[in-house]
Each structure stands twice: as C-alpha cells, then as structure tokens.
Motif scaffolding. Structure first.
Motif, PDB file in Angstrom:
ATOM      1  N   ASN A 196       0.821  -1.211   0.000  1.00 12.05           N
ATOM      2  CA  ASN A 196       0.000   0.000   0.000  1.00 12.05           C
ATOM      3  C   ASN A 196       0.851   1.257   0.000  1.00 12.05           C
ATOM      4  N   SER A 197       1.932   1.247   0.775  1.00 14.82           N
ATOM      5  CA  SER A 197       2.811   2.415   0.848  1.00 14.82           C
ATOM      6  C   SER A 197       3.508   2.663  -0.485  1.00 14.82           C
ATOM      7  N   LEU A 216      -5.536   5.344   0.262  1.00 13.14           N
ATOM      8  CA  LEU A 216      -4.497   4.509   0.863  1.00 13.14           C
ATOM      9  C   LEU A 216      -3.905   5.175   2.101  1.00 13.14           C
ATOM     10  N   ASN A 217      -3.627   6.463   2.011  1.00 15.40           N
ATOM     11  CA  ASN A 217      -3.025   7.167   3.144  1.00 15.40           C
ATOM     12  C   ASN A 217      -3.997   7.356   4.297  1.00 15.40           C
ATOM     13  N   ARG A 227       0.691  -0.008   6.497  1.00 16.13           N
ATOM     14  CA  ARG A 227       0.753   0.253   5.052  1.00 16.13           C
ATOM     15  C   ARG A 227       2.054  -0.259   4.443  1.00 16.13           C
ATOM     16  N   ASN A 228       3.105  -0.357   5.261  1.00 16.03           N
ATOM     17  CA  ASN A 228       4.383  -0.879   4.783  1.00 16.03           C
ATOM     18  C   ASN A 228       4.402  -2.399   4.691  1.00 16.03           C
ATOM     19  N   ASN A 276      -5.719  -6.166   0.743  1.00 16.25           N
ATOM     20  CA  ASN A 276      -6.700  -5.124   1.035  1.00 16.25           C
ATOM     21  C   ASN A 276      -8.045  -5.437   0.401  1.00 16.25           C
ATOM     22  N   TYR A 312      -5.213   5.985  13.468  1.00 17.81           N
ATOM     23  CA  TYR A 312      -5.659   4.716  12.894  1.00 17.81           C
ATOM     24  C   TYR A 312      -7.056   4.342  13.369  1.00 17.81           C
TER      25      TYR A 312
END
Length: 332
Positions: A74-75, A94-95, A103-104, A111, A241
C-alpha cells in the motif's frame, strides 16, 4: 493460535494447486488481517502458502491501462509517480487507511480481501453468520452504530448480516471502475470491481465471488480524465488509525463548470463498497453547484434504512456526499 504448516511454492501454479486442492490452505502475503484472525481463532488454516516471492509486485502503465500487482505494498502504491499523477483519489484512500507501519506490510491484494471489523464477528462469544453461517446476527439487536444502511432491501440480506466492508482502498477502486485480475485452476479471468464483492444473501460468510483457490494477480485501471477533480473524504472517531464511520470517494470530469462524468462510492455503509449510480447519472450535464450536490445526496439516500444505533448515518451520509463533491469540484 493453532499450529499450521508453512509452504513456499515455486511458482503461481504450485501456489494455486495447493490452495485449490486443500480446504484448510490459505494464501498469505503481508498477513496484516489474516494473522489477527488466526490469533482470535476465527481463521484456522492448517496450511499457509506464502506468495510474497511471486512476481506480482509491479506497478506499470501499458496502452492506457495502469496495472498494479497484487503484492504491491500500500505504501509503495501511494508513493508511485504514475499513481500520484493519474489517481490522487487512490493515494488519498491509501493514506487514510491504517497506520504507516501497516501500510508498509499490507498488500493491494490483501486489502481487497480485508474482512469486516464488526465487533460481533471478532468476538467468538456472540453469534455471527459471517463467522459461521446460520448461527444468527448479533449486530441486529446489539450495538450497531458502525453497521450498514445500504444493501438491505432484500430481507435475506438484512437478516443474515449488516456488517460493512472496512477497506478505504476498496471504496476508491469502486469509484474508479477497477478490474480485478485473478488466476485459478481454470486459468485467468477478469472481474469487474462491482462484481467482486458480495451482498450477504444466503452466504454472508463469503465476502467475494472468488472461486476456491483463485489468486488475485492485480488490479487494472483505465486512464480516464478523473484526476483533477477527485477527493476521498473519511469520517472516523479519531484522526489516528481508525476505520471509517462513513467515507466517500468522488471523481469528476468538469469542463467549463459543467460536469461531464462522475463517479461516487461510499464506504462504511454496506456489506460491500457502495456505488451511487443514480447520483452519478444525475450529476452528468449539470453545473457545479451546491444545490445540485444536495439533490444528488437526497436521491442517494432513498434506499437507505437504519437500525437503533446507526440512525445518525441517515444525516451524516448525505452531508459527507455533499462535502466530498464540493471539495472535489474545488468549492471550499
């Protein structure tokens, strides 16, 4: 967590063969959702098939199509130059999802398969049709403030499950008419995003229309003129989050103040990412104006219905739709 066997297949075919032939086998990549489910005893695979080394990480543009590999992080997708230039909506979604650490690790394919965060699904002390079919839905008479208000027209859907899809990325991909590429024992096939996820029906335990053993290869997006006027708006309990109470993905093609094309999708309101097709049709050919946006929001709510603790969404959702449209259109 129960013991399991770990496999590292040599290629795509071997990975698919194992999961297709053994009911208790599961693919694993980042594991940001699956491992949580295993810890809680909700997912109990006997075999984990690690696909991280398979060639599914590329992000590339060919012949007007952007293809994002299922194992792209994702990142990495959010930082990709092509994605940032052509699909800022995707970057915003995504962010907005999860923490930087997750995300990493999390992948695009994972997802797409992310399971609901319904409290009753995660607590095995409660009945849950999504966890085990034909046991009941505790959310119907419980604390259902985070639950669905769309996709409940058929009694079969309402009675079986009112949980929502938790993914931010899925909402953006729904709005952008993504195509999912998968491979199984019968070969490769393409699935329009609108047909990928399911409403609960008789099988609320199934989130998607994937066949047994099918592996997601990637996602395709066409290069349309929807990058300049787009926005992802996420309403949540806290800025850190947290999953969406309601979210909206908007992409507009505007020419001299007139809307030529529109895409609208909602998150946090249905068992699957929820496209507002009637609202999109109404926007086309209309001038950019607050009054038009309010009419679209009103029409979009006609099929909504709430429960005891999520009635506030009946007011919140149209406000989110209007605000997302205004921001996308450049109206502060």
């Amino acid at each position: 967590m129960r013991p399991y066997q770990y496999y590292r297949p040599r290629n795509l075919k071997e990975a698919i063969d194992i999961v297709s032939s053994e009911e208790s086998a599961r693919f694993i990549a980042g594991g940001t959702n699956l491992v949580d489910l295993m810890k809680r005893g909700i997912a109990i695979p006997e075999k984990l098939v690690d696909i991280n080394h398979l060639p599914l990480k590329k992000i590339e543009q060919k012949a007007g199509i952007l293809r994002i590999g299922a194992l792209a992080l994702n990142s990495e997708v959010a930082e990709n130059k092509i994605v940032k230039a052509k699909y800022p909506l995707l970057v915003q979604a995504l962010n907005a999802g999860a923490s930087g650490q997750i995300r990493n690790m999390a992948t695009v394919g994972g997802n797409l398969l992310q399971r609901t965060r319904c409290t009753y699904f995660y607590d095995t002390a409660f009945a849950c049709n999504k966890r085990k079919n034909d046991t009941g839905c505790s959310a119907l008479g419980g604390i259902n403030n985070m639950h669905a208000i769309f996709g409940l027209n058929e009694k079969q859907n309402e009675d079986s499950c009112i949980a929502v899809n938790p993914s931010d990325l899925n909402v953006a991909l729904a709005a952008l008419d993504a195509v999912i590429l998968v491979m199984g024992m019968k070969g490769e096939r393409r699935i329009a995003f609108k047909d990928f996820h399911r409403l609960p029906g008789e099988r609320p335990d199934l989130d998607t229309n994937l066949e047994r053993g099918e592996l997601i290869l990637g996602v395709e997006l066409s290069m349309e003129n929807l990058s300049k006027h787009s926005h992802y708006l996420k309403v949540r309990d806290r800025a850190a989050y947290a999953f969406a109470i309601v979210s909206a993905a908007v992409a507009l093609d505007i020419d001299q103040g007139t809307i030529k094309a529109a895409r609208l999708a909602l998150g946090g309101v249905a068992h699957k990412p929820w496209r507002l097709y009637e609202g999109e049709k109404m926007l086309v050919g209309q001038p950019v104006s607050d009054s038009v946006f309010k009419q679209v929001a009103e029409i979009s709510m006609l099929d909504a219905r709430s429960f005891e603790h999520n009635a506030f969404k009946m007011k919140l959702v149209p406000n989110v739709i209007v605000e997302a449209l205004k921001i996308a259109a450049g109206r502060p």
